[in-house]
Design a protein around this motif. Structure first.
Motif, PDB file in Angstrom:
ATOM      1  N   ALA A 359      13.790  25.238  74.103  1.00  0.00           N
ATOM      2  CA  ALA A 359      14.968  25.019  73.797  1.00  0.00           C
ATOM      3  C   ALA A 359      15.184  25.366  72.542  1.00  0.00           C
ATOM      4  CB  ALA A 359      15.637  23.801  74.122  1.00  0.00           C
TER       5      ALA A 359
ATOM      6  N   ALA B   8      19.521  19.773  78.166  1.00  0.00           N
ATOM      7  CA  ALA B   8      20.539  20.769  77.886  1.00  0.00           C
ATOM      8  C   ALA B   8      21.861  20.219  77.695  1.00  0.00           C
ATOM      9  CB  ALA B   8      20.557  21.865  79.301  1.00  0.00           C
ATOM     10  N   TRP B  59      21.383  31.110  75.993  1.00  0.00           N
ATOM     11  CA  TRP B  59      20.811  29.844  75.800  1.00  0.00           C
ATOM     12  C   TRP B  59      20.677  29.161  77.115  1.00  0.00           C
ATOM     13  CZ3 TRP B  59      21.112  24.632  75.580  1.00  0.00           C
ATOM     14  CH2 TRP B  59      20.309  23.846  74.891  1.00  0.00           C
ATOM     15  N   MET B  63      17.790  27.727  79.585  1.00  0.00           N
ATOM     16  CA  MET B  63      17.434  26.395  79.611  1.00  0.00           C
ATOM     17  C   MET B  63      17.773  25.928  81.091  1.00  0.00           C
ATOM     18  SD  MET B  63      15.695  26.033  77.161  1.00  0.00           S
ATOM     19  CE  MET B  63      15.499  23.880  77.573  1.00  0.00           C
TER      20      MET B  63
END
Lengths: 829, 328
Positions: A359, B8, B59, B63
């Protein structure tokens, strides 16, 4: 059964650790690895404390907690420590600890070299860090741009240049060790293409170190010549150019980012398959993209120099190259996700860290893609946006993976597991703290806050963002401390974990708990990438001594050396035992690098001679030893030689690899020569005469003589004509002396003054570089001659001579090239 | 570890919250790349928001895939899927995406050539820790100034950047990107302001102890207003009572055209009182601040070359201050 017990006792005796005070003389990889990791983390905590002080200073506008002077020392040291004393060494530290077990070796091929590297690292690190307590730390930034750093008074810049050059020696020593380890110390049958992904990464990163660090060492050499002797390499008033340093620094500096990143990704490549309980999905993908990333990383350095006024064509080229590296980097992440998708996930703390790493790193990667667009970099360069970007890449791409790795390998090193509760808490604290610190910085930077400012005005409107960052930094630090506490807290009552606690597939988990210093009871034949999964009888083979090298009859520490591609056993290598020599050598070399900071030339010379003496004694007593018998029975009816020379031996490879790095450094100095040629309208400049072509020609002639004589000595010796070989060695020695003198005679007779202009300075720089190498070569010639006279080098046992010849292949080439360039190039002008 | 699935969500939540907070905090947009007032800055701010949006989507996708891989119930089991996933996700998508980004991004590279005329030529010499300025008039003469840049709106201005000591970098975030000033070469930067107003520029390359205090106001005028300002700047100083200034030796370093022309170490002070700040953007120009500055310059600005005038008589210092404040 009794045979078994005797064999085990032999192994235990041969590999016994020294006790008490003498334990500091240990050289075994499982000990050195732990020391190395600990020292790297101590330096990391030091760098972290510096960061917290800086964050406190920036928490509110117009703060005066620390002065500008202190702040500048702190940010310089923070960057320097995190890069040179943590990020790179932690790779080497972890690799030294786990690599031999992973490859089924008993130790690395040169345990004493690992110990030497560790002591260089520890001494150099303490020296560099300690300078701040005397208000003498470098304060021109970790990138040390001249002229700010060259003109700085005080010793700060010298501390940086000399201290870090010393530490780079340690890095290169470890790189040599690890490359040879992967190439030559794999278990029999472990074909190169069955090597665990981690081994591939070590190979790639080791090679990158060899090509990336030398340009910095060359830069340091030029830089220190300017600071100590006023040779104007970077001084524009005398024909120098500060941009030469920027090129050399970033030719090192950008690959370095990947030198830090790839080994951490390598840890993920071990952890993720284990907790997915399946092989990595795309071994070839990941190996090829690791190589691709390493290769491309050398073509990007100019993206650190987008605002130096380069032409648009260069900007476009380096923008594109910088974007291209995102592709192999991305592939590696996709391979991880695919592996998890196809597997049966075991949800553990290391996996949590892996996800956190992903992440975080993806954010850093995406901002990297943004920064690689040169026009956007014009805005973002040197702002907090870049601070945010680099921390996302380094913490996501290095720190979190390393923490995952420590969680994962803790039982391997200690036999205990870390606490799950502490692990989860420390993960969330570090992860949240990190993001609270660095996410706002993207914005702070684009709202106009430059980097490296010790304060900012209240009217700028950055106060809230900075305060948030500071609060986050302390949360981050708390999480990290919890992690460290979990590692160091006493775990006396906790029972040892069971063997192969994570049910992993690779060989490092085949050992018993607690681990034996000699690694496996016997070395099995490997025929898969995940032998523990694929061969249910593996552990029984190992434990029953049915593998190879199950004993240590002669009481010696032994490991198998295998061939580079097929891992066929070629030698039983007797590796070094505990000794103080590496530490003494590191102290001597440390003195050689540290005393010049104060221009104490006599102690420098003394330390240098001490270092040389220790190293010669170490080599004389500890290497290329003639064994008591030609071959040894390693079990299963195989007899393997105890002595090999040339390309089959580890020593020859170590020399080859070291000299490759050395050649790179030389080419970086030579790059300086041609760089000056491009920036000057006339080169050599008008009014300055070159060294002439006559003396360089003479020097070149003598170098060819030395080169040929040494090669001839090896051939004559191998043919049994020992006297001729000795004569040729002596002739080579003489030739080296004469070629050195002739090389210096050129610029000397034409009166080239190195302080006058960058042209004579770079000519003398090349000459000094070569003369130092010729001097080292003379020592080697004399050493080989003495070995021959004392019967330690015979027609059959000629490893020393192979290595010296190899040295001359490189040095002869460099010296000839130098003679050709300094003598011949002015003729073309 | 059911929590993993929250990464997330939490991340996104924290991200958007911080972003909003940050924008609120940005109440003073004088020095902000995200509050553009110049052509290049506008294009780059747009590029930034575009790339940020794209990055956020990528992203979330990545994720999402990673978290699905950990917690998802229905999983693919075939190696062929893995191969395709890596090939399309890791090779095809980034290659296409990055190629498009490069085409659009590199189109923003400066495309003028040496010799293309600019509307105004400004010579900048960056020194530790201030800015020596020279405006070229139509007939090629140079009008000296320091530490405050004035520009006409809509004009393309070329800055020729030099330095006498170390590397600096000239950056006006509201107008566009930065450019380094490097010893031994002259770098050129072109900016076109589009909105009148007062902005702020800084040194962006670390240059020593007071790097943080090396800034300058940037005043973008309507053309007529600029012309008026420029006309004033070309005139010598008109102030009486220069005795204290001269006798204290200020003239050894500072030029005040018409009164003292010898010094060249420090900033030209001919129209000092027309400027907004003292010490290159360090203090607001007020009488009180000027007194403090004369008494302890290196306290305010570490490493500054200006000596302290704490030891001279207070009356003399007052006279210097009074004189300087008249140099409109």
């Amino acid at each position: 059964m009794t045979d078994q017990a005797t064999e085990e006792k032999q192994l235990a005796r041969a590999w016994a650790r020294p006790k008490g005070l003498a334990s500091f003389s240990d050289v075994n990889n499982s000990v050195i690895g732990v020391w190395y990791i600990t020292a790297a983390f101590v330096f990391m905590i030091f760098g972290g404390v510096l960061a917290l002080i800086m964050r406190t200073q920036l928490a509110v506008p117009d703060n005066n907690l620390i002065s500008a002077e202190t702040y500048n020392q702190m940010f310089t040291l923070h960057g320097t420590v995190m890069m040179f004393l943590f990020a790179v060494p932690i790779f080497e530290a972890v690799a030294i600890l786990i690599l031999p077990a992973m490859l089924g070796a008993r130790d690395l091929p040169f345990p004493r070299l690992s110990a030497f590297g560790f002591w260089c690292f520890a001494i150099g690190g303490v020296f560099v860090c300690g300078s701040i307590f005397f208000n003498a730390a470098p304060d021109a930034g970790w990138f040390m741009y001249p002229p700010l750093s060259t003109e700085q008074s005080g010793i700060g810049a010298d501390v940086w240049l000399l201290g870090l050059s010393f530490i780079e020696v340690a890095s290169i020593a470890a790189a040599v060790e690890l490359i040879v380890g992967v190439l030559k110390c794999r278990a029999p049958g472990m074909h190169i293409n069955l090597t665990p992904a981690y081994g591939w990464y070590v190979l790639v990163v080791g090679a990158m170190i060899l090509f990336a660090f030398p340009p910095l060492i060359a830069g340091d050499f030029l830089f220190e010549m300017e600071r100590a002797f006023n040779w104007p390499f970077f001084d524009v008033t005398r024909g120098g150019d500060p941009l030469l340093w920027q090129h050399l620094f970033w030719i090192f500096g950008h690959p370095e980012v990947y030198i830090i990143f790839l080994p951490s990704i390598a840890l993920l490549a071990m952890i993720i398959p284990t907790f997915s309980q399946r092989p990595i999905a795309g071994y070839s993908w990941i190996v090829l993209s690791a190589i691709g990333t390493g290769f491309l990383s050398f073509g990007l350095w100019v993206h650190h120099m987008f605002t130096t006024g380069l032409p648009s064509i260069s900007l476009g080229f380096f923008s594109a190259a910088s974007e291209a590296v995102a592709i192999p980097t991305g592939i590696q992440l996709f391979v991880f996700i695919a592996t998890v998708m196809l597997g049966n996930v075991v949800r553990t703390v290391p996996m949590l860290y892996c996800l956190g790493a992903l992440a975080t790193f993806i954010v850093g990667g995406l901002t990297g893609v943004m920064l690689a667009i040169a026009p956007f970099d014009f805005q973002a360069h040197d702002t907090y946006f870049v601070v945010a970007h680099l921390h996302y890449t380094l913490i996501g791409g290095m720190l979190f993976p390393v923490l995952a790795g420590i969680q994962y390998y803790y039982p391997f090193a200690t036999g205990k597991v870390l606490s799950r509760a502490y692990g989860i808490w420390s993960f969330w604290l570090t992860f949240i703290g990190f993001n609270v610190t660095f996410l706002p910085m993207h914005l702070t930077g684009l709202l106009g806050m430059p980097r490296r400012v010790f304060t900012y005005g209240a009217e700028r409107g950055w106060d809230l963002l900075n305060l948030v960052s500071t609060v986050g930094a302390f949360i981050f630090a708390a999480g990290f401390l919890l992690f460290v506490w979990d590692c160091v807290r006493p775990k006396g009552k906790q029972p040892n974990v069971k063997r192969n606690v994570w049910n992993a597939g690779t060989l490092e988990w085949a050992g018993r708990v607690p681990a034996d210093d000699w690694g496996l009871r016997s070395i099995p034949l490997i025929n898969s990438r995940y032998p523990l999964w694929d061969d249910p009888k593996l552990l029984r083979t190992i434990d029953s001594g049915k593998g190879l090298l199950a004993d240590a009859k002669e009481g010696r520490r032994e490991t198998l050396v295998t061939s580079v591609l097929d891992a066929e056993p070629v030698q039983v290598l007797r590796v070094g035992t505990p000794t103080w020599l590496p530490m003494l050598a590191a102290i001597g070399l440390g003195g050689t690098f540290i005393f010049p900071v104060w221009k104490l030339w006599w102690p420098t010379l003394g330390s240098g001679l001490f270092f040389l003496g220790v190293v010669l004694y170490w080599l004389w007593t500890g290497t290329a030893e003639i064994p008591e018998k030609q071959t040894k029975d390693v079990g299963n009816g195989r007899r393997v030689p105890l002595y090999v020379a040339g390309p089959r031996s580890t020593g020859w490879w170590a020399m080859f690899i070291t000299m490759t790095g050395d050649l790179t450094a030389f080419l970086a100095v030579l790059f300086g020569y041609f760089f000056f040629w491009t920036v000057h309208p006339a080169f050599p400049p008008r009014g300055i005469e070159g060294p002439g072509w006559q003396w360089p020609l003479v020097a070149g002639g003598f170098i060819i003589l030395t080169w040929g004589a040494t090669l001839g000595a090896r051939l004559a010796n191998a043919a049994g004509r020992v006297a001729l070989a000795r004569g040729l060695l002596a002739a080579g020695l003489l030739g080296a002396v004469l070629s050195g003198l002739a090389l210096m005679a050129g610029p000397w007779t034409t009166g080239l003054d190195p302080t006058e202009h960058s042209y004579p300075a770079i000519v003398w720089g090349l000459v000094v570089w070569i003369v130092l190498h010729l001097a080292a070569g003379m020592v080697m010639q004399a050493y080989a001659l003495a070995r021959s006279i004392f019967g330690k080098l015979t027609p059959r046992h000629d490893a020393d001579l192979w290595n010296v010849t190899l040295y001359w292949h490189f040095t002869g080439f460099c010296a000839l090239l130098t003679a050709l360039v300094i003598g011949g190039f002015p003729l073309l002008q | 570890m059911g929590r993993t699935s929250d990464i997330a969500k939490r991340g996104m939540y924290a991200a958007s919250l911080l972003f909003a907070l940050g924008l609120l905090a940005a109440c003073s947009p004088q020095q902000s790349a995200l509050h553009p007032a110049g052509e290049a800055a506008e294009e780059l701010a747009n590029l930034f928001w575009f790339m940020t949006a794209g990055g956020a989507i990528i992203w979330c996708l990545l994720m999402g895939a990673a978290i699905y891989a950990v917690v998802g119930k229905k999983r693919p089991r075939s190696e062929r899927f893995a191969d395709r996933f890596v090939f399309f996700g890791g090779v095809v998508f980034p290659t296409v995406g990055l190629a498009i980004l490069l085409v659009f991004g590199l189109a923003l590279l400066p495309n003028w050539r040496e010799g293309d005329a600019a509307d105004l030529q400004v010579h900048v010499v960056a020194e530790q820790f201030w800015w020596r300025l020279g405006y070229e008039t139509d007939d090629g003469a140079i009008v000296a100034a320091a530490n405050e840049v004035h520009l006409p709106v809509g004009a393309t201005v070329e800055f020729a950047l030099d330095t006498t000591d170390v590397i600096h970098s000239f950056w006006i975030p509201s107008l566009g990107g930065k450019m380094d000033a490097i010893p031994g070469r002259t770098n050129r930067l072109r900016l076109t302001p589009t909105k009148a107003g007062v902005y702020r520029g800084v040194c962006a390359e670390f240059c020593g102890p007071s790097h943080a205090l090396m800034a300058f106001p940037v005043v973008v005028h309507e053309q007529a207003e600029f012309d008026a300002w420029f006309e004033v700047q070309q005139k010598p100083a008109i102030a009486a009572n220069a005795e204290a200034f001269v006798s204290a030796g200020c003239g050894a370093c500072h030029v005040v055209r018409g009164i003292s022309e010898a010094g060249s170490v420090g900033p030209d002070l001919t129209h000092f009182a027309s400027r907004r700040t003292i010490g290159a953007g360090t203090l607001e120009l007020t009488q009180a601040n000027l007194e403090v500055w004369l008494i302890a310059p290196s306290h305010i600005k570490p490493g500054v070359r200006m000596p302290s005038f704490a030891t001279i008589e207070e009356a003399e210092r007052d006279a210097i201050v009074a004189f300087l404040m008249e140099l409109k």
